[in-house]
Write an enzyme that holds these catalytic residues in place. Structure first.
Site, short mmCIF file in Angstrom:
data_model
loop_
_atom_site.label_atom_id
_atom_site.label_comp_id
_atom_site.label_asym_id
_atom_site.label_seq_id
_atom_site.Cartn_x
_atom_site.Cartn_y
_atom_site.Cartn_z
N GLU A 1 -9.42 1.09 -6.22
CA GLU A 1 -10.35 1.56 -5.19
C GLU A 1 -10.05 3.02 -4.86
O GLU A 1 -8.90 3.42 -4.71
CB GLU A 1 -10.22 0.69 -3.94
CG GLU A 1 -10.55 -0.77 -4.20
CD GLU A 1 -10.96 -1.52 -2.96
OE1 GLU A 1 -10.98 -0.91 -1.87
OE2 GLU A 1 -11.28 -2.71 -3.07
N LYS B 1 0.82 -1.22 0.00
CA LYS B 1 0.00 0.00 0.00
C LYS B 1 0.85 1.27 0.00
O LYS B 1 0.45 2.30 -0.54
CB LYS B 1 -0.95 -0.01 1.20
CG LYS B 1 -2.14 -0.94 1.03
CD LYS B 1 -3.10 -0.78 2.18
CE LYS B 1 -4.42 -1.48 1.92
NZ LYS B 1 -4.28 -2.91 1.74
N GLU C 1 -6.15 1.94 -3.08
CA GLU C 1 -5.32 0.78 -3.38
C GLU C 1 -5.80 0.17 -4.68
O GLU C 1 -6.87 0.51 -5.20
CB GLU C 1 -5.43 -0.26 -2.25
CG GLU C 1 -6.83 -0.82 -2.07
CD GLU C 1 -6.90 -1.84 -0.94
OE1 GLU C 1 -5.88 -2.48 -0.67
OE2 GLU C 1 -7.98 -1.98 -0.34
N GLU D 1 -2.91 7.68 7.21
CA GLU D 1 -3.33 8.70 6.27
C GLU D 1 -4.56 9.44 6.81
O GLU D 1 -5.24 8.96 7.72
CB GLU D 1 -3.64 8.09 4.91
CG GLU D 1 -4.83 7.17 4.89
CD GLU D 1 -5.04 6.51 3.54
OE1 GLU D 1 -4.14 6.60 2.69
OE2 GLU D 1 -6.11 5.91 3.34
N PHE E 1 -23.74 -7.91 15.44
CA PHE E 1 -23.08 -8.50 14.27
C PHE E 1 -21.96 -9.48 14.66
O PHE E 1 -20.97 -9.60 13.96
CB PHE E 1 -22.51 -7.41 13.35
CG PHE E 1 -23.55 -6.49 12.79
CD1 PHE E 1 -24.23 -6.83 11.63
CD2 PHE E 1 -23.86 -5.30 13.43
CE1 PHE E 1 -25.20 -5.99 11.11
CE2 PHE E 1 -24.84 -4.45 12.92
CZ PHE E 1 -25.51 -4.80 11.76
N ASN F 1 -6.61 -3.60 -6.21
CA ASN F 1 -6.75 -5.02 -5.96
C ASN F 1 -6.42 -5.77 -7.25
O ASN F 1 -7.15 -5.66 -8.24
CB ASN F 1 -8.16 -5.36 -5.49
CG ASN F 1 -8.41 -4.84 -4.09
OD1 ASN F 1 -7.77 -5.25 -3.14
ND2 ASN F 1 -9.34 -3.90 -3.97
#
Length: 669
Positions: A275, A116, A292, A200, A352, A294
Site C-alpha cells: 500500500e 508497521k 504498509e 508520521e 454512516f 498486507n
C-alpha cells in the site's frame, strides 16, 4: 495438489474461496461461531465445524480450535481469508508445525511486514520511498505531542499492528493528539493485542494506491498493476478500482518494481499488497510513499482479477502447493476497467452509523458475464457476498454485506454498470449505503478521476442527503408513480370492492415530489405536464422492484408504499412521491402533519453498541463540542459530544451496558 481446504474465516471471503476450491476439485471445510451457524458459507461447504460463541475472541481467533478442526476433518491446507488470523505469524507457524499447508506467505514475511514500524525500516533499506515520521516507541501523550510538533501538523497516529482503518487518528493540532493518542492505543490493543503507536507526516491531497504482488516458492515475483482505493470513510475503503485514473505507465512500473523489491527482500511468496500513499499534486511520478504491506488477500482483489483475468485465490492455492507461476512480468496484461463498491450495513442518512439486525429482504443484482477466462466484450457484474435473506447482520463482525464489482472496457462504462446494478440491489431491514454508493458513481468529481482520501469529507461536509435528482428524473418518477397508483387502484377495485362499486379509475393524477407538483394524464397515452412520455414497465401490484423504459432509457426503481403515495428509490436517492387523483389533490394541502417528538434534551445513542466510557456526571456543566461518552460499535470507538452548552440532569446508563439505537444515555436540564 491438495485434497481438502479449510477456510479459517466467515462470510463473503469464505464463500469466495470455496467457489474457487470447488472449481479446482478440492473438498471444503467451513468453521463457524454460534452467530453464523446458518450462514451461507456454512451451507456452501462440504463439512462444517463449530468453533464457539459469537465473539471473535471466542471463535474465529482461536487458532487451536481451527487447527483441531483441520485435523478432525482431514484438511491438508488452510486459507485464512482476510482479517482474524490471516496476518498472524504464530498461526502460520502453528499450521506448519501441524503439517498443514498455510495458503499464504511464509511466517517470517508476515512477521517482517506485520509491524508497521519495522516494515518501514525494511522498506527504506530495500529502496522503497517512505513517509517522513517517527518510528520508535512513544512513551506517553506528552511525548506524542512533542513528536507531532517536530514532524509538523497535520500528522497521522497509527497503531503499529493496525489495519482495516482501525487504530488510526488524524491530528491537526496538539489538542487532537491529546484527545486521540490514548484512543489509538486502546483501539490497537483491543483489535490487535498491541498498543504501540507511531506517528508520521500526513500527506495532503493524498491518494491511496496499492500494488498487487504475487510470488511463488521458487523466487518468481510479479506485480499485477495497481488499485486506487482513495475513496474512504474513517480510513475504511469504500470504493476501489483498477487501474488508477492517476497512474501513468511509467509510474506503474516504478511502483511495481519497488513493491517487488520489498517482497523479495523478505522472501515473500503468495498474494500480497504493498500500500502506497501518493501525492495528488505530484507531477514527477515519484511522489509515492510506502504505507504498509498486507500479507494476505485483500478485500478488493476482484478488481485486479477483472483486469488481469487471473483467479488470485487459485494462484494462492497453487503457490502453497509448491507450483511455479505459469507467467512472468511480461505475461501480465491489463485489460479494461473494474470498480468495486462495498455495500455496508450503515446508514449514510444518519452520519454512516453502523446498523445491525435482520435482512428482511436481500436480493442482489444478478451476475452478468464471467470474471475469469474469456472476457465479455461489453462488461460484466459480479457480486461477492456471504449473507442471505432472513440472515442477521451482527454487532460482532465487520459491517460489510457484499462487494459489487463491475468490469467494462472503459472507466465510465464500468461506473454506469455500477449505477444500474445498485438500482437493482435490494436490502431491507438494516440501514445500508447503496444510495450513497450510487451517488458516488454519478458524482462529477469521481467521473473526472480527481480523487483524494478526503473525497467524502470534502464533497459531503454536511452529511449525505441523497443524490440530487434533476427535473428530467423527477418527471420520470412522477409518471411511474402515477402508473403504479393506477395499477394498484385498479387491483383494489377487483378485490372485494375495496374502493366501492361506483368508483371509476382516475385518469388524471397529481404527483408531488418535494415541493414540485406534476400533472400526469393517463387518458391518452401518458403525459406529464402536457409532455408525452413513452413508458414501458413490468410493474405488478405488490412488486418491490420495477424495471421500466422511459423514452427509450432503462430505469430500475425500488418501490415501497407510504401513506398517500410511494417511496421510489433509484439513482442514489429515495424519493417520497405523493400521488392523488387530481380532483382530490388540492385537499392534501390542508392535512395536518405529525411532528416527531423533541429529543433535544437527551444524549441519544446513535447506534447499537457498548457504552465504554462516560466523561460526565449528574450536575456537570458541559460546553458545545465537549466529549460526553464513548460508544464502541463494529470494533470502533465513537466519541459522542455535546451539541450545545447545558447541565447534566440525569445519567441513565453506565459503562459496560449494551445500548440500543436511540437509547437516552444522558438527560439535560
Amino acid at each position: 495438489m491438495f485434497n481438502k481446504i479449510l477456510v479459517a474465516n466467515r462470510g463473503e471471503i469464505a464463500c469466495r474461496v470455496f467457489r474457487t476450491a470447488k472449481r479446482m476439485g478440492l473438498k471444503t471445510v467451513a468453521v463457524y461461531s454460534d452467530a453464523d451457524a446458518r450462514s451461507p458459507h456454512v451451507l456452501m461447504a462440504d463439512e462444517a465445524v463449530r468453533l464457539g460463541p459469537a465473539p471473535a475472541a471466542e471463535s474465529y481467533l482461536k487458532a487451536d480450535l481451527i487447527l483441531l478442526a483441520a485435523k478432525e476433518t482431514g484438511a491438508d491446507c488452510i486459507h485464512p481469508g482476510y482479517g482474524f488470523l490471516s496476518e498472524r505469524e504464530s498461526f502460520a507457524r502453528a499450521c506448519a508445525d501441524a503439517g498443514i499447508a498455510f495458503v499464504g506467505p511464509p511466517p517470517n514475511a508476515i512477521a517482517a511486514m506485520g509491524d508497521k514500524i519495522e516494515s518501514k525500516k525494511l522498506a527504506k533499506a530495500a529502496g522503497v520511498n517512505v513517509v517522513p515520521g517517527f518510528l520508535g516507541e512513544i512513551a506517553d501523550t506528552d511525548e506524542a505531542v512533542r513528536i507531532a510538533s517536530d514532524i509538523g501538523y497535520p500528522v497521522m497516529m497509527k497503531a503499529s499492528a493496525g489495519g482495516g482503518g482501525k487504530g488510526m487518528r488524524l491530528a491537526y493540532s496538539e489538542q487532537d493528539v491529546r484527545e486521540g493518542f490514548e484512543a489509538t492505543k486502546r483501539e490497537g490493543l483491543a483489535s490487535f493485542g498491541d498498543d504501540r503507536v507511531f506517528i508520521e507526516k500526513f500527506i495532503e491531497q493524498p491518494r491511496h494506491i496499492e500494488i498487487q504482488v504475487l510470488g511463488d516458492q521458487h523466487g518468481n515475483i510479479v506485480y499485477l498493476g495497481e488499485r486506487e482505493c482513495s475513496i474512504q470513510r474513517r480510513h475504511q475503503k469504500v470504493v476501489e478500482e483498477a487501474p488508477s485514473p492517476f497512474v501513468t505507465p511509467a509510474m506503474r512500473k516504478k511502483m511495481g518494481e519497488q513493491a517487488v523489491a520489498l517482497a523479495r527482500a523478505v522472501g515473500y511468496y503468495s498474494a500480497g499488497t504493498v500500500e502506497l500513499i501518493v501525492s495528488g499534486a505530484d507531477t514527477t511520478g515519484d511522489g509515492f510513499y510506502f504505507l504498509e504491506m498486507n500479507t494476505r488477500l485483500q478485500v478488493e482483489h476482484p478488481v485486479t482479477e477483472a483486469i488481469t483475468g487471473l483467479d488470485l485465490v487459485e494462484q494462492m492455492i497453487r503457490v502453497a502447493a509448491g507450483e511455479r507461476l505459469a507467467f512472468d512480468q511480461d505475461g501480465v496484461k491489463l485489460d479494461g476497467w473494474a470498480i468495486e463498491n462495498r455495500v455496508y450495513a450503515e446508514d449514510p442518512y444518519r452520519g454512516f452509523l453502523p446498523s445491525t439486525g435482520r435482512l428482511v429482504r436481500y436480493a442482489p443484482p444478478a451476475a452478468e458475464g464471467t470474471p475469469y477466462g474469456e472476457t465479455p466484450a461489453t462488461g460484466y457484474t459480479r457480486v461477492d457476498d456471504g449473507v442471505a435473506e432472513g440472515g442477521e447482520v451482527s454487532m460482532f463482525y465487520d459491517p460489510m454485506i457484499a462487494k459489487l464489482v463491475t468490469w467494462a472496457p472503459t472507466r465510465d462504462e464500468a461506473a454506469d454498470l455500477q449505477v444500474a446494478a445498485l438500482d437493482r440491489f435490494v436490502v431491507e431491514g438494516v440501514g445500508n449505503n447503496v444510495d450513497f454508493l450510487s451517488a458516488l458513481m454519478q458524482h462529477p468529481r469521481f467521473r473526472s478521476g480527481t480523487l483524494t482520501t478526503g473525497f467524502i469529507a470534502e464533497e459531503y461536509p454536511e452529511g449525505f442527503t441523497g443524490a440530487p435528482a434533476d427535473a428530467g428524473l423527477q418527471r420520470k418518477l412522477a409518471a411511474l408513480a402515477a402508473v403504479i397508483a393506477e395499477a394498484t387502484a385498479a387491483r383494489a377495485r377487483t378485490i372485494g370492492g375495496q374502493l366501492g362499486d361506483a368508483l371509476t379509475a382516475p385518469q388524471a393524477w397529481t404527483a408531488r415530489i418535494g415541493e414540485a407538483d406534476f400533472a400526469v394524464d393517463l387518458a391518452d397515452g401518458l403525459t406529464v405536464d402536457g409532455q408525452k412520455l413513452l413508458v414501458e414497465h413490468d410493474f405488478r401490484p405488490g412488486a418491490r422492484l420495477v424495471h421500466a423504459e422511459i423514452d427509450g432509457e432503462p430505469l430500475s426503481v425500488q418501490v415501497a408504499p407510504t401513506r398517500g403515495g410511494w417511496r421510489l428509490t433509484t439513482r442514489g436517492a429515495a424519493h417520497a412521491v405523493r400521488v392523488l387523483p387530481s380532483h382530490i389533490a388540492p385537499l392534501a394541502a390542508h392535512m395536518i402533519e405529525k411532528l416527531p417528538p423533541d429529543t433535544s434534551k437527551f444524549l441519544l445513542c446513535p447506534m447499537p453498541g457498548l457504552l465504554t466510557r462516560l466523561e460526565v456526571a449528574e450536575g456537570d456543566r458541559v460546553e458545545a463540542g465537549q466529549p460526553l461518552a464513548v460508544v464502541e460499535a463494529m470494533k470502533m470507538e465513537n466519541i459522542l459530544r455535546a451539541e450545545r452548552a447545558g447541565t447534566v440532569a440525569k445519567v441513565n446508563h453506565q459503562p459496560g451496558e449494551s445500548l440500543a439505537v436511540d437509547a437516552a444515555i444522558l438527560e439535560f436540564e
